[in-house]
Design an enzyme around this catalytic site. Structure first.
Site, PDB file in Angstrom:
ATOM      1  CG  HIS A 302     -16.306  69.079  41.242  1.00  0.00           C
ATOM      2  ND1 HIS A 302     -16.822  70.294  40.861  1.00  0.00           N
ATOM      3  CD2 HIS A 302     -16.906  68.750  42.405  1.00  0.00           C
ATOM      4  CE1 HIS A 302     -17.703  70.683  41.779  1.00  0.00           C
ATOM      5  NE2 HIS A 302     -17.778  69.761  42.722  1.00  0.00           N
ATOM      6  CG  ASP A 359     -18.980  63.203  47.266  1.00  0.00           C
ATOM      7  OD1 ASP A 359     -19.363  63.513  48.400  1.00  0.00           O
ATOM      8  OD2 ASP A 359     -19.481  63.632  46.229  1.00  0.00           O
TER       9      ASP A 359
END
Ligand code: ACO
Length: 471
Positions: A302, A359
């Site tokens: 991320h 996700d």
């Protein structure tokens, strides 16, 4: 220390340093250009604060996410999505009277104008639901005109329309996609139940609600409701700063979310897990490929979180609950668990701070709830709508808000003389233009324009196939 000093060309310029609630610092460069003639350059805005905001706090180093000061873990466990939407929008958790009134307003606003249903007929059957959502949300502007000067009451209605109707449009888009009649929203059902009913019931069968699925989808929406200045929220703020119609503003956020670098990653995780399963791998071979840069472990890493993503932890627990029910067999979840376990012991991932992001497990939740693959990003959009609106609302109330207008460093050709058409020989290729063309087409295979319908004989396309329209 509340000043920073910039030394440029031997001249010192003092700049204010702002401190946020949690001690984070930012150098205020608003006067930099008028004092020194220079601007800052920060492609992708990775190091630029574009606004001050009181909506969401995120600390990527510590894995902290809070809406209006409340930890995401607590909101996910104890609140419903509608309550969180109210909190994001109005800054406080609602009293039960406020919550009832907000829920009632959402229910009353859930129907879209009947004429809008005809729009759905005109889209091709294979239309992606995100394409429909972007278009239909923008077209709400024509059915529900927004006054030039919006008072609190009108603003409340606009917010309710968007939070509620994005969900209705999403479900209608799915029905269009599968060729079934639209199912209307019902006043008797709560937000998530209403959505699931519009998605899965039909004139010939009622949808049986499963409380675990309802809770899972509600939690998914809570976890996606805001994430401070991400790509789509910054788009919303940028478009909103021109005082564009709010429906167009939210439609622009949906368009930004559609990209696979943003809202599309949860689909990619399922595709990756399915291909691992199909190839007979248990994940270990894929991890080795990822380490050799021959594949990317989707759902890992991320830009902001350099340690765990708190949303991934919550979703993993939810997956355990949802997928360990009797009779449920989900080999993709088993592979996901094995991959996570192996990656978190591997120096490649540890040294690069690569942990599961939101996700990694969210696609599994949606799959378990029977949400079709192409609807994953749409669900993200339903969840993110209150966040977008909270930022739009905050921006409207900030008297320092100006139209967003970044600067640039120009790197094109310097001043040159105009060449009349009859004097232009072979096409000019400046180094920059060549480099730009190479970059835009390199390895993508996506740049080739495609005509969906055959051209009638003798006609050219609108860009002038024979080049004559450029003359
Ligand atoms: N798998 C394997 N290696 C990775 C991964 C991954 N998922 N992510 C990063 N790396 C490696 C890079 O190859 C790079 O290695 P190097 O130092 O040897 O060159 C290093 O880790 C740093 O990677 P960057 O790409 O610089 O990290 P960045 O912060 O720019 O990218 C991103 C973050 C885009 C999320 C990236 O980690 C990624 O592509 N992850 C997979 C896609 C994904 O899950 N996206 C969803 C993000 S969450 C959201 O948007 C809602």
């Amino acid at each position: 220390m509340n000043k920073a000093v910039l030394n440029y060309g031997g001249v010192e310029t003092e700049l204010d340093v702002l401190t946020g609630t949690e001690g984070e610092k930012g150098i205020d460069i608003q006067k930099l250009r008028c004092r020194t003639g220079i601007v800052t350059l920060d492609e992708g805005y990775a190091n630029t604060g574009s606004c001050t905001s009181a909506v969401t706090y995120l600390d990527g180093e510590k894995g902290i996410l809070r809406y209006r000061g409340y930890p995401i873990e607590e909101l996910a466990a104890r609140s419903r999505f509608v309550e969180v939407a109210y909190l994001l929008m109005y800054g406080e958790l609602p009293t039960s009277k406020q919550l009832n009134s907000f829920s009632g307003l959402l229910n009353n606003s859930s129907l879209i104008h009947e004429d809008m249903r005809h729009f759905f007929l005109a889209f091709p059957n294979y239309a992606h639901p995100m394409g429909l959502l972007t278009t239909m949300v923008a077209s709400l502007a024509t059915f529900y005109p927004v006054p030039e000067e919006m008072g609190d009451e009108e603003e409340r209605q606009v917010i309710a329309n968007l939070v509620s109707q994005v969900r209705t449009i999403a479900a209608f888009s799915y029905k269009k996609f599968i060729g079934e009649p639209a199912v209307y929203p019902s006043y008797r059902l709560r937000f998530v139940e209403n959505f699931l009913n519009m998605m899965f019931s039909s004139p010939v069968s009622n949808y049986q609600q499963d409380p675990d699925v309802v809770k899972a989808i509600d939690t998914f929406l809570v976890l996606h409701a805001d994430h401070e200045q991400n790509c789509s929220t910054s788009t919303v703020r940028m478009v909103g700063s021109s005082l564009a119609n709010v429906y167009a503003v939210i439609s622009s956020g949906i368009a930004a979310l559609w990209g696979r670098r943003h809202g599309g990653a949860n689909q990619e995780v399922i595709a990756m897990l399915a291909s691992i399963l199909e190839s007979g791998d248990d994940g270990r071979r894929f991890i080795e490929n990822a380490k050799r840069k021959e594949a990317r472990l989707m759902g890992f890493g991320h830009r902001v979180y350099r340690t765990f993503d708190p949303r991934a932890v919550i979703l993993k627990n939810l997956c355990h609950k949802l997928l360990s029910k009797p009779g449920v067999n989900n080999p993709l979840f088993d592979i996901a668990l094995k991959i996570e376990e192996a990656a978190l012991k591997d120096d490649y991932f540890l040294s690069r701070n690569l942990y599961p992001n939101v996700d990694f497990y969210s696609g599994l939740i949606l799959k378990a709830a029977n949400i079709p693959y192409d609807m994953f990003t749409v669900l993200f959009a339903i969840g993110r709508t209150p966040g977008w609106l909270a930022h739009w609302r905050e921006m409207r109330r900030n008297e320092n808000t100006r139209i967003a207008r970044p600067r640039q460093i120009y790197v094109g050709p310097a001043l040159r003389n105009y060449i009349p058409l009859d004097k232009r020989g072979a096409p000019q290729t400046s180094t920059t233009a060549m480099r730009e063309r190479e970059q835009s087409t390199a390895g993508s295979g996506r740049f080739t324009p495609r005509r969906l319908l055959p051209m009638p004989p003798g006609e050219t396309n609108s860009l002038g196939e024979n080049g004559s329209e450029f003359a």
